[in-house]
Design a protein around this motif. Structure first.
Motif, PDB file in Angstrom:
ATOM      1  N   MET A 140     -53.336  35.149  31.815  1.00 32.02           N
ATOM      2  CA  MET A 140     -53.916  34.886  32.993  1.00 32.02           C
ATOM      3  C   MET A 140     -53.050  35.838  33.841  1.00 32.02           C
ATOM      4  SD  MET A 140     -55.302  31.111  33.731  1.00 32.02           S
ATOM      5  CE  MET A 140     -53.446  30.528  33.450  1.00 32.02           C
ATOM      6  N   LEU A 141     -53.885  36.418  34.977  1.00 34.68           N
ATOM      7  CA  LEU A 141     -53.282  37.200  35.828  1.00 34.68           C
ATOM      8  C   LEU A 141     -53.451  36.406  37.315  1.00 34.68           C
ATOM      9  CD1 LEU A 141     -52.151  39.917  37.144  1.00 34.68           C
ATOM     10  CD2 LEU A 141     -54.599  40.380  37.452  1.00 34.68           C
ATOM     11  N   PHE A 142     -52.241  36.150  37.857  1.00 32.73           N
ATOM     12  CA  PHE A 142     -51.984  35.349  39.109  1.00 32.73           C
ATOM     13  C   PHE A 142     -51.871  36.233  40.126  1.00 32.73           C
ATOM     14  CE2 PHE A 142     -49.920  32.354  42.048  1.00 32.73           C
ATOM     15  CZ  PHE A 142     -51.062  31.643  42.628  1.00 32.73           C
ATOM     16  N   ILE A 143     -52.747  36.587  41.174  1.00 33.16           N
ATOM     17  CA  ILE A 143     -52.314  37.430  42.107  1.00 33.16           C
ATOM     18  C   ILE A 143     -52.381  36.830  43.438  1.00 33.16           C
ATOM     19  CG2 ILE A 143     -53.101  39.357  43.667  1.00 33.16           C
ATOM     20  CD1 ILE A 143     -55.040  40.230  41.161  1.00 33.16           C
ATOM     21  N   CYS A 144     -51.248  36.874  44.336  1.00 27.94           N
ATOM     22  CA  CYS A 144     -51.067  35.905  45.299  1.00 27.94           C
ATOM     23  C   CYS A 144     -50.235  36.796  46.440  1.00 27.94           C
ATOM     24  CB  CYS A 144     -50.473  34.669  45.029  1.00 27.94           C
ATOM     25  SG  CYS A 144     -48.630  34.981  44.444  1.00 27.94           S
ATOM     26  N   TYR A 145     -49.965  36.043  47.534  1.00 30.57           N
ATOM     27  CA  TYR A 145     -49.124  36.319  48.594  1.00 30.57           C
ATOM     28  C   TYR A 145     -48.277  35.221  48.780  1.00 30.57           C
ATOM     29  CZ  TYR A 145     -47.394  38.097  53.354  1.00 30.57           C
ATOM     30  OH  TYR A 145     -46.601  38.340  54.191  1.00 30.57           O
ATOM     31  N   GLU A 146     -47.018  35.496  48.330  1.00 28.01           N
ATOM     32  CA  GLU A 146     -45.874  34.343  48.238  1.00 28.01           C
ATOM     33  C   GLU A 146     -45.721  33.661  49.443  1.00 28.01           C
ATOM     34  OE1 GLU A 146     -43.197  34.142  45.414  1.00 28.01           O
ATOM     35  OE2 GLU A 146     -43.792  35.855  44.261  1.00 28.01           O
ATOM     36  N   LYS A 147     -46.012  34.280  50.819  1.00 31.95           N
ATOM     37  CA  LYS A 147     -45.753  33.521  51.832  1.00 31.95           C
ATOM     38  C   LYS A 147     -47.065  32.756  52.241  1.00 31.95           C
ATOM     39  CE  LYS A 147     -42.874  36.929  53.950  1.00 31.95           C
ATOM     40  NZ  LYS A 147     -42.707  37.888  55.149  1.00 31.95           N
ATOM     41  N   CYS A 148     -48.100  32.585  51.670  1.00 33.45           N
ATOM     42  CA  CYS A 148     -49.280  31.745  51.869  1.00 33.45           C
ATOM     43  C   CYS A 148     -49.183  30.520  51.179  1.00 33.45           C
ATOM     44  CB  CYS A 148     -50.578  32.630  51.087  1.00 33.45           C
ATOM     45  SG  CYS A 148     -52.107  31.843  50.943  1.00 33.45           S
ATOM     46  N   SER A 149     -49.622  29.462  51.843  1.00 32.87           N
ATOM     47  CA  SER A 149     -49.233  28.126  51.435  1.00 32.87           C
ATOM     48  C   SER A 149     -50.312  27.689  50.502  1.00 32.87           C
ATOM     49  CB  SER A 149     -49.427  27.145  52.746  1.00 32.87           C
ATOM     50  OG  SER A 149     -50.674  27.400  53.345  1.00 32.87           O
ATOM     51  N   THR A 150     -51.492  28.462  50.631  1.00 28.96           N
ATOM     52  CA  THR A 150     -52.516  28.120  49.613  1.00 28.96           C
ATOM     53  C   THR A 150     -52.100  28.644  48.177  1.00 28.96           C
ATOM     54  OG1 THR A 150     -54.325  27.903  51.244  1.00 28.96           O
ATOM     55  CG2 THR A 150     -54.834  28.298  48.487  1.00 28.96           C
ATOM     56  N   CYS A 151     -51.532  29.792  48.180  1.00 27.80           N
ATOM     57  CA  CYS A 151     -51.090  30.504  46.933  1.00 27.80           C
ATOM     58  C   CYS A 151     -49.944  29.824  46.387  1.00 27.80           C
ATOM     59  CB  CYS A 151     -50.277  31.934  47.224  1.00 27.80           C
ATOM     60  SG  CYS A 151     -51.750  33.052  47.667  1.00 27.80           S
ATOM     61  N   GLN A 152     -49.053  29.246  47.355  1.00 25.37           N
ATOM     62  CA  GLN A 152     -47.712  28.247  46.759  1.00 25.37           C
ATOM     63  C   GLN A 152     -48.320  27.107  46.193  1.00 25.37           C
ATOM     64  OE1 GLN A 152     -45.785  27.648  50.519  1.00 25.37           O
ATOM     65  NE2 GLN A 152     -44.930  29.776  50.740  1.00 25.37           N
ATOM     66  N   LYS A 153     -49.376  26.297  46.675  1.00 25.52           N
ATOM     67  CA  LYS A 153     -49.968  25.030  45.992  1.00 25.52           C
ATOM     68  C   LYS A 153     -50.513  25.487  44.553  1.00 25.52           C
ATOM     69  CE  LYS A 153     -51.453  23.016  50.201  1.00 25.52           C
ATOM     70  NZ  LYS A 153     -52.687  22.744  51.051  1.00 25.52           N
ATOM     71  N   ALA A 154     -51.138  26.728  44.815  1.00 27.01           N
ATOM     72  CA  ALA A 154     -51.805  27.208  43.420  1.00 27.01           C
ATOM     73  C   ALA A 154     -50.755  27.517  42.211  1.00 27.01           C
ATOM     74  CB  ALA A 154     -52.827  28.429  43.685  1.00 27.01           C
ATOM     75  N   ARG A 166     -57.061  35.101  48.870  1.00 28.21           N
ATOM     76  CA  ARG A 166     -56.073  34.765  47.728  1.00 28.21           C
ATOM     77  C   ARG A 166     -55.894  33.336  47.756  1.00 28.21           C
ATOM     78  NH1 ARG A 166     -54.015  37.200  52.452  1.00 28.21           N
ATOM     79  NH2 ARG A 166     -52.631  36.016  53.478  1.00 28.21           N
ATOM     80  N   PRO A 167     -55.401  32.668  46.727  1.00 33.83           N
ATOM     81  CA  PRO A 167     -55.170  33.653  45.447  1.00 33.83           C
ATOM     82  C   PRO A 167     -56.305  33.949  44.379  1.00 33.83           C
ATOM     83  CG  PRO A 167     -54.662  31.248  44.933  1.00 33.83           C
ATOM     84  CD  PRO A 167     -55.254  31.334  46.477  1.00 33.83           C
ATOM     85  N   LEU A 168     -56.155  35.042  43.596  1.00 34.44           N
ATOM     86  CA  LEU A 168     -56.952  35.412  42.687  1.00 34.44           C
ATOM     87  C   LEU A 168     -56.414  34.838  41.442  1.00 34.44           C
ATOM     88  CD1 LEU A 168     -57.816  38.931  43.960  1.00 34.44           C
ATOM     89  CD2 LEU A 168     -59.195  36.944  44.533  1.00 34.44           C
ATOM     90  N   LEU A 169     -57.269  34.217  40.329  1.00 33.60           N
ATOM     91  CA  LEU A 169     -56.900  33.983  39.154  1.00 33.60           C
ATOM     92  C   LEU A 169     -57.867  34.580  38.195  1.00 33.60           C
ATOM     93  CD1 LEU A 169     -54.495  32.522  37.617  1.00 33.60           C
ATOM     94  CD2 LEU A 169     -56.115  30.277  37.566  1.00 33.60           C
ATOM     95  N   ILE A 170     -57.505  35.432  37.189  1.00 31.40           N
ATOM     96  CA  ILE A 170     -58.235  35.849  36.335  1.00 31.40           C
ATOM     97  C   ILE A 170     -57.906  35.671  34.748  1.00 31.40           C
ATOM     98  CG2 ILE A 170     -59.238  38.025  35.418  1.00 31.40           C
ATOM     99  CD1 ILE A 170     -57.631  38.189  38.862  1.00 31.40           C
ATOM    100  N   ASP A 171     -58.726  34.690  34.205  1.00 30.38           N
ATOM    101  CA  ASP A 171     -58.223  34.694  32.572  1.00 30.38           C
ATOM    102  C   ASP A 171     -59.071  35.503  31.407  1.00 30.38           C
ATOM    103  OD1 ASP A 171     -60.715  33.641  32.435  1.00 30.38           O
ATOM    104  OD2 ASP A 171     -60.044  31.336  31.980  1.00 30.38           O
ATOM    105  N   GLY A 172     -59.553  36.511  31.991  1.00 29.92           N
ATOM    106  CA  GLY A 172     -60.548  37.337  30.999  1.00 29.92           C
ATOM    107  C   GLY A 172     -61.920  37.060  30.907  1.00 29.92           C
ATOM    108  N   GLU A 173     -62.217  35.569  31.154  1.00 28.40           N
ATOM    109  CA  GLU A 173     -63.752  35.163  31.131  1.00 28.40           C
ATOM    110  C   GLU A 173     -64.163  34.662  32.391  1.00 28.40           C
ATOM    111  OE1 GLU A 173     -63.664  31.793  28.416  1.00 28.40           O
ATOM    112  OE2 GLU A 173     -62.400  32.767  26.822  1.00 28.40           O
ATOM    113  N   ARG A 174     -63.246  34.512  33.345  1.00 29.85           N
ATOM    114  CA  ARG A 174     -63.814  34.160  34.749  1.00 29.85           C
ATOM    115  C   ARG A 174     -62.685  34.561  35.738  1.00 29.85           C
ATOM    116  NH1 ARG A 174     -63.516  27.541  34.720  1.00 29.85           N
ATOM    117  NH2 ARG A 174     -61.966  27.418  33.314  1.00 29.85           N
TER     118      ARG A 174
END
Length: 121
Positions: A1-15, A93-101
């Motif tokens: 899986m590809l996890f795209i985030c901004y490390e300072k973003c609290s939502t990204c940190q939760k994910a 963000r974040p974006l999470l791509i697992d190939g199927e979704r």
């Protein structure tokens, strides 16, 4: 899986915390330093099955300063994807791509589905 985030973003940190706690393997990519390219966004848009406007970080400074809300009303899908590809801070963000979704943002229910998929596979 590809996890795209901004490390300072609290939502990204939760994910990220969720992924780590559930031992889900992912490749981490910083959205600010490695902005999604046009072709990637085009593929992900097809996977996400969401309106294209949901790909915008509407609470972000770049979105507000550039008056994107008004500008996209008269833009084609192609123009919107090209605009998104110019600045990672415009992208939700974040974006999470697992190939199927593709999952845009952090929705614990959707992330939980990945845990169940891991157990089944």
């Amino acid at each position: 899986m590809l996890f795209i985030c901004y490390e300072k973003c609290s939502t990204c940190q939760k994910a990220k915390k969720f992924l780590d706690e559930h031992h889900l393997n992912y490749e981490l990519r910083d959205i600010k330093s490695d902005n999604p390219a046009y072709e990637e966004l085009k593929q992900w848009y097809a996977l996400a099955n969401l309106p294209l406007k949901r790909f915008f970080n509407t609470s972000g400074k770049a979105y507000r300063e550039r008056n994107i809300k008004e500008r996209i009303k008269d833009m084609s899908e192609d123009e919107i994807l090209r605009l998104l590809s110019t600045d990672g801070m415009l992208v939700k963000r974040p974006l999470l791509i697992d190939g199927e979704r593709m999952i845009v943002g952090f929705d614990e229910t959707k992330y939980q589905d990945l845990v169940h998929k891991k157990v089944i596979c």
